[in-house]
Scaffold this motif. Structure first.
Motif, PDB file in Angstrom:
ATOM      1  N   LYS A 169       8.967   9.565  -8.915  1.00 54.57           N
ATOM      2  CA  LYS A 169      10.203  10.010  -8.277  1.00 54.57           C
ATOM      3  C   LYS A 169      10.440   9.362  -6.919  1.00 54.57           C
ATOM      4  CE  LYS A 169      10.315  14.605 -10.365  1.00 54.57           C
ATOM      5  NZ  LYS A 169       9.771  15.943 -10.133  1.00 54.57           N
ATOM      6  N   CYS A 170       9.480   8.566  -6.412  1.00 56.04           N
ATOM      7  CA  CYS A 170       9.621   8.012  -5.073  1.00 56.04           C
ATOM      8  C   CYS A 170      10.572   6.812  -5.089  1.00 56.04           C
ATOM      9  CB  CYS A 170       8.253   7.573  -4.536  1.00 56.04           C
ATOM     10  SG  CYS A 170       8.295   7.175  -2.786  1.00 56.04           S
ATOM     11  N   THR A 171      11.430   6.733  -4.060  1.00 57.19           N
ATOM     12  CA  THR A 171      12.327   5.581  -3.950  1.00 57.19           C
ATOM     13  C   THR A 171      12.203   4.896  -2.584  1.00 57.19           C
ATOM     14  OG1 THR A 171      14.109   7.061  -3.270  1.00 57.19           O
ATOM     15  CG2 THR A 171      14.060   6.423  -5.591  1.00 57.19           C
ATOM     16  N   CYS A 172      11.544   5.532  -1.630  1.00 55.53           N
ATOM     17  CA  CYS A 172      11.420   4.988  -0.262  1.00 55.53           C
ATOM     18  C   CYS A 172      12.766   4.441   0.220  1.00 55.53           C
ATOM     19  CB  CYS A 172      10.324   3.925  -0.177  1.00 55.53           C
ATOM     20  SG  CYS A 172       8.658   4.605  -0.243  1.00 55.53           S
ATOM     21  N   LYS A 173      13.776   5.287   0.111  1.00 53.59           N
ATOM     22  CA  LYS A 173      15.144   4.893   0.491  1.00 53.59           C
ATOM     23  C   LYS A 173      15.249   4.492   1.954  1.00 53.59           C
ATOM     24  CE  LYS A 173      18.448   7.330  -2.473  1.00 53.59           C
ATOM     25  NZ  LYS A 173      17.963   8.716  -2.702  1.00 53.59           N
ATOM     26  N   GLY A 199      13.008  -0.654  -0.693  1.00 49.12           N
ATOM     27  CA  GLY A 199      12.465   0.519  -1.375  1.00 49.12           C
ATOM     28  C   GLY A 199      10.950   0.568  -1.333  1.00 49.12           C
ATOM     29  N   CYS A 200      10.354   1.048  -2.440  1.00 50.13           N
ATOM     30  CA  CYS A 200       8.897   1.279  -2.460  1.00 50.13           C
ATOM     31  C   CYS A 200       8.083  -0.013  -2.351  1.00 50.13           C
ATOM     32  CB  CYS A 200       8.505   2.006  -3.736  1.00 50.13           C
ATOM     33  SG  CYS A 200       9.107   3.690  -3.828  1.00 50.13           S
ATOM     34  N   VAL A 201       8.406  -0.998  -3.143  1.00 51.26           N
ATOM     35  CA  VAL A 201       7.628  -2.254  -3.142  1.00 51.26           C
ATOM     36  C   VAL A 201       8.610  -3.429  -3.128  1.00 51.26           C
ATOM     37  CG1 VAL A 201       5.771  -3.575  -4.253  1.00 51.26           C
ATOM     38  CG2 VAL A 201       5.895  -1.092  -4.586  1.00 51.26           C
ATOM     39  N   PHE A 261       0.889  -1.156   0.000  1.00 58.10           N
ATOM     40  CA  PHE A 261       0.000   0.000   0.000  1.00 58.10           C
ATOM     41  C   PHE A 261       0.926   1.203   0.000  1.00 58.10           C
ATOM     42  CE2 PHE A 261      -3.066  -3.004   2.089  1.00 58.10           C
ATOM     43  CZ  PHE A 261      -4.049  -2.924   1.130  1.00 58.10           C
ATOM     44  N   HIS A 262       0.938   1.942  -1.100  1.00 55.08           N
ATOM     45  CA  HIS A 262       1.937   2.986  -1.296  1.00 55.08           C
ATOM     46  C   HIS A 262       1.259   4.335  -1.563  1.00 55.08           C
ATOM     47  CE1 HIS A 262       5.175   5.255  -3.282  1.00 55.08           C
ATOM     48  NE2 HIS A 262       6.011   4.445  -2.677  1.00 55.08           N
ATOM     49  N   LYS A 263       1.089   5.138  -0.503  1.00 50.28           N
ATOM     50  CA  LYS A 263       0.598   6.517  -0.604  1.00 50.28           C
ATOM     51  C   LYS A 263      -0.793   6.620  -1.245  1.00 50.28           C
ATOM     52  CE  LYS A 263       5.292   8.295  -0.444  1.00 50.28           C
ATOM     53  NZ  LYS A 263       6.253   9.250  -0.990  1.00 50.28           N
TER      54      LYS A 263
HETATM   55 ZN   LIG Z   1       7.991   4.934  -2.374  1.00 52.21          ZN
END
Ligand SMILES: [Zn+2]
Length: 327
Positions: free
Chosen positions: A263-267, A272-274, A115-117
């Motif tokens: 642009k999201c990378t969830c560093k 990361g993101c997923v 679940f991403h944003k």
């Molecule tokens: Zn992300």
């Protein structure tokens, strides 16, 4: 989808449904809920009423309201990775003693889910690494009851913990999600027969008891056969490799992972993101003797405790969003 109703016609049908329900059942329904069930039944009041009553009865029978869901306060482990929400901390799936053994087996078959944003309109986004699912293992090593419980628990988590924030953002009731299926790595062997039975069982529950909960579905990096196979429904966008500009129409670049053109990378998070769930057997999640062999997603102790403990089932009262979300 049939003839368009004017606002006035809709209001009349909503009132008709409300009146008809009040004669048969004590439950209160929000206008948003009534609309949701009317839309699912192309505004046929009797059908909407039947489906609502079925849903109320099903929830009572299954005690669905008392299913535990993870929140920031109760610290239950997540079933699906989360990024960027107010009422739940960012986390990945990991083996925790509160989980059942079956949910760990299921997690090992899922290629990667998060679940991403939110999208631009306030609908939560679920990103699914569809191409990495181990559908054969899912078909052979997971029962329909187990996968169904998993789906119901994931829906309840989404509705009780993430949707309220979507409502706050949108300033109106939000009950549907945007889903992105990424077909990268997909191959034909994934269309495994037993897995298809599971999919059918899940689809039936979602259509019947969680109607109109899909806002938009994007299938990206779709194999060309796929693009042809799917009917063009307004809600479903089947896209090949040139999908970035379409996604960016609906999702801000900073809320969209870079591998999907954002642009999201969830560093700050491992994977990361997923995160892609481990493919090699040596890296798979391993259940311990703390993880009960039960078909529910959490262990027996948590399931029983949740029957009486509100903290395990909903957001704490102080974190509940304003009532505008529910009319
Ligand atoms: Zn992300």
């Amino acid at each position: 989808m049939g003839s368009q109703k004017t606002k006035k016609e809709e209001q009349l049908l909503i009132q008709e449904l409300k009146d008809s329900l009040s004669q048969s059942i004590d439950n209160e329904f929000s206008e948003a809920q009534l609309i949701q069930f009317l839309q699912a039944n192309v505004w046929v009041v009797d059908d909407a009423k039947q489906q609502l009553m079925d849903t109320v009865n099903w929830r009572k029978e299954m005690n669905t309201d008392r299913l535990p869901v993870a929140t920031k306060h109760n610290k239950l482990p997540l079933l699906v990775a989360c990024r960027g929400y107010k009422y739940i901390e960012d986390a990945n799936f990991s083996v925790q003693p509160e989980l059942s053994e079956s949910v760990i087996r299921i997690a090992n078959c899922i290629g990667g889910d998060c679940f991403h944003k939110f999208d631009k309109e306030g609908h939560p986004i679920l990103i699914d690494r569809t191409g990495y699912h181990n559908t054969k293992e899912m078909g052979n090593n997971v029962t329909t009851a187990e996968i169904t419980n998993y789906q119901i628990s994931a829906n309840e988590f989404l509705n009780r913990v993430i949707m309220p924030e979507g409502c706050e953002r949108a300033g109106k009731p939000i009950h549907s999600e945007t889903i992105i299926f990424d077909c990268t790595n997909m191959s034909l062997w994934q269309f495994h027969m037993n897995a298809m039975y599971h999919l059918k069982a899940i689809a039936e529950i979602v259509q019947h008891y969680y109607p109109e909960t899909l806002h938009r579905l994007f299938i990206v990096n779709a194999p060309s056969a796929f693009v042809v196979m799917f009917k063009t429904l307004a809600k479903i966008h089947v896209l090949g490799s040139n999908f970035q500009s379409v996604l960016l129409e609906y999702i801000n670049a900073e809320d969209l992972p870079d591998f999907l053109g954002g642009k999201c990378t969830c560093k700050h998070m491992p994977g990361g993101c997923v995160p892609i769930i481990a493919q090699k057997s040596k890296d798979k999640f391993v259940a311990t003797d703390k993880n009960d062999k039960v078909p529910t997603v959490y262990n027996s102790q948590i399931m029983e405790a949740a029957i009486h403990d509100d903290e395990l089932c909903k957001l704490s009262p102080e974190s509940m969003p304003s009532t505008t979300c529910y009319d």
